[in-house]
Motif scaffolding. Structure first.
Motif, PDB file in Angstrom:
ATOM      1  N   ALA A 122       0.833  -1.189   0.000  1.00 13.59           N
ATOM      2  CA  ALA A 122       0.000   0.000   0.000  1.00 13.59           C
ATOM      3  C   ALA A 122       0.876   1.250   0.000  1.00 13.59           C
ATOM      4  N   PRO A 123       0.347   2.343  -0.533  1.00 12.45           N
ATOM      5  CA  PRO A 123       1.088   3.603  -0.418  1.00 12.45           C
ATOM      6  C   PRO A 123       1.298   3.959   1.049  1.00 12.45           C
ATOM      7  N   LYS A 124       2.413   4.617   1.289  1.00  7.48           N
ATOM      8  CA  LYS A 124       2.715   5.107   2.636  1.00  7.48           C
ATOM      9  C   LYS A 124       2.818   6.620   2.576  1.00  7.48           C
ATOM     10  N   SER A 125       2.039   7.289   3.394  1.00 10.25           N
ATOM     11  CA  SER A 125       2.078   8.744   3.418  1.00 10.25           C
ATOM     12  C   SER A 125       3.338   9.211   4.144  1.00 10.25           C
ATOM     13  N   LEU A 126       4.123  10.041   3.471  1.00  5.22           N
ATOM     14  CA  LEU A 126       5.357  10.566   4.062  1.00  5.22           C
ATOM     15  C   LEU A 126       5.181  11.986   4.590  1.00  5.22           C
ATOM     16  N   ILE A 127       4.557  12.822   3.772  1.00  8.70           N
ATOM     17  CA  ILE A 127       4.498  14.258   4.028  1.00  8.70           C
ATOM     18  C   ILE A 127       3.117  14.767   3.654  1.00  8.70           C
ATOM     19  N   PHE A 128       2.588  15.679   4.452  1.00  3.32           N
ATOM     20  CA  PHE A 128       1.370  16.389   4.110  1.00  3.32           C
ATOM     21  C   PHE A 128       1.591  17.885   4.376  1.00  3.32           C
ATOM     22  N   ARG A 129       0.669  18.699   3.881  1.00  8.98           N
ATOM     23  CA  ARG A 129       0.818  20.160   3.964  1.00  8.98           C
ATOM     24  C   ARG A 129       2.179  20.603   3.427  1.00  8.98           C
TER      25      ARG A 129
END
Lengths: 120, 107
Positions: B43-50
């Motif tokens: 699955a995709p892994k979220s690294l960075i937001f905003r």
């Protein structure tokens, strides 16, 4: 610890419907949203839409607007994604992922993916 | 719809290299941008937001910058576990589109 656990792989005929579940645990279900993203074999990521765990509001990508429905079952902290009138090019891995309700930025919990194969 | 582009589409790098990936939006998205890492079969892994905020547990070798239409993801010192495909995604307005991805492999 937060978990999103998706239902198992499905094989469907063209024209049929599929309903994929995403069961959550370890967090306040009504404090987040869930979006659905799919990935066809060898391709990139495609955003399908999202649903609020707080009030059930939805927004769908126009491409899927007529064929997709996302729902929640608060009693079991489960989100469902139903895709109708399946076509061969709907063959893909479908993922659910969490969103912060404030700005809909992604959080760090995702399901393991569900392979949906459309085949006659 | 807002279109997202990424460059390069792929790159080859060595362990220890500094790697930079660029993402461009077709219109102003402010800082409503996320970066994901995906390994084959995962699955995709979220690294960075905003645009620049690291998700909890993401090592500080990853950094994001930019605002408006132009963004970058930098890996300061590439490690074997960082070989993967990286996607940017905007969440400014529906639909939340992804970039086409940048594959990072071993030189």
């Amino acid at each position: 610890q937060v978990h999103l656990v998706q239902s198992g792989a499905e094989v469907k005929n063209p024209g049929a419907s599929v309903k994929v579940s995403c069961a959550s645990s370890g967090y306040a279900f009504n404090a987040y949203g869930i979006n659905w993203v799919r990935q066809a074999p060898g391709q990139g990521l495609e955003w399908m839409g999202w649903i609020s765990g707080y009030n059930g509001n939805t927004d769908y990508a126009q491409k899927f607007q007529d064929r997709v429905t996302m729902t929640t079952d608060i009693s079991t902290s489960t989100v469902y994604m139903e895709l109708r009138s399946l076509r061969y090019d709907d063959t893909a891995v479908y993922y659910c992922g969490g969103l912060h309700l404030g700005d809909l930025s992604p959080n760090d919990f995702w399901g393991q993916g569900t392979l949906v194969t459309v085949s006659s | 719809d807002i279109q997202m582009t990424q460059s390069p589409s792929s790159l080859s790098a060595s362990v220890g290299d500094r790697v930079t990936i660029t993402c461009r939006a077709s219109q102003d998205i402010s800082n409503n941008l996320a970066w994901f890492q995906q390994k084959p079969g995962k699955a995709p892994k979220s690294l960075i937001f905003r645009a620049s905020t690291l998700q909890s547990g993401v090592p500080s070798k990853f950094s994001g910058s930019g605002s408006g239409t132009d963004f970058t993801l930098t890996i300061s010192s590439l490690q074997p576990e960082d070989f993967a495909t990286y996607y940017c995604q905007h969440y400014k307005s529906f639909p939340f589109t992804f970039g086409p991805g940048t594959r990072v492999d071993l030189k």
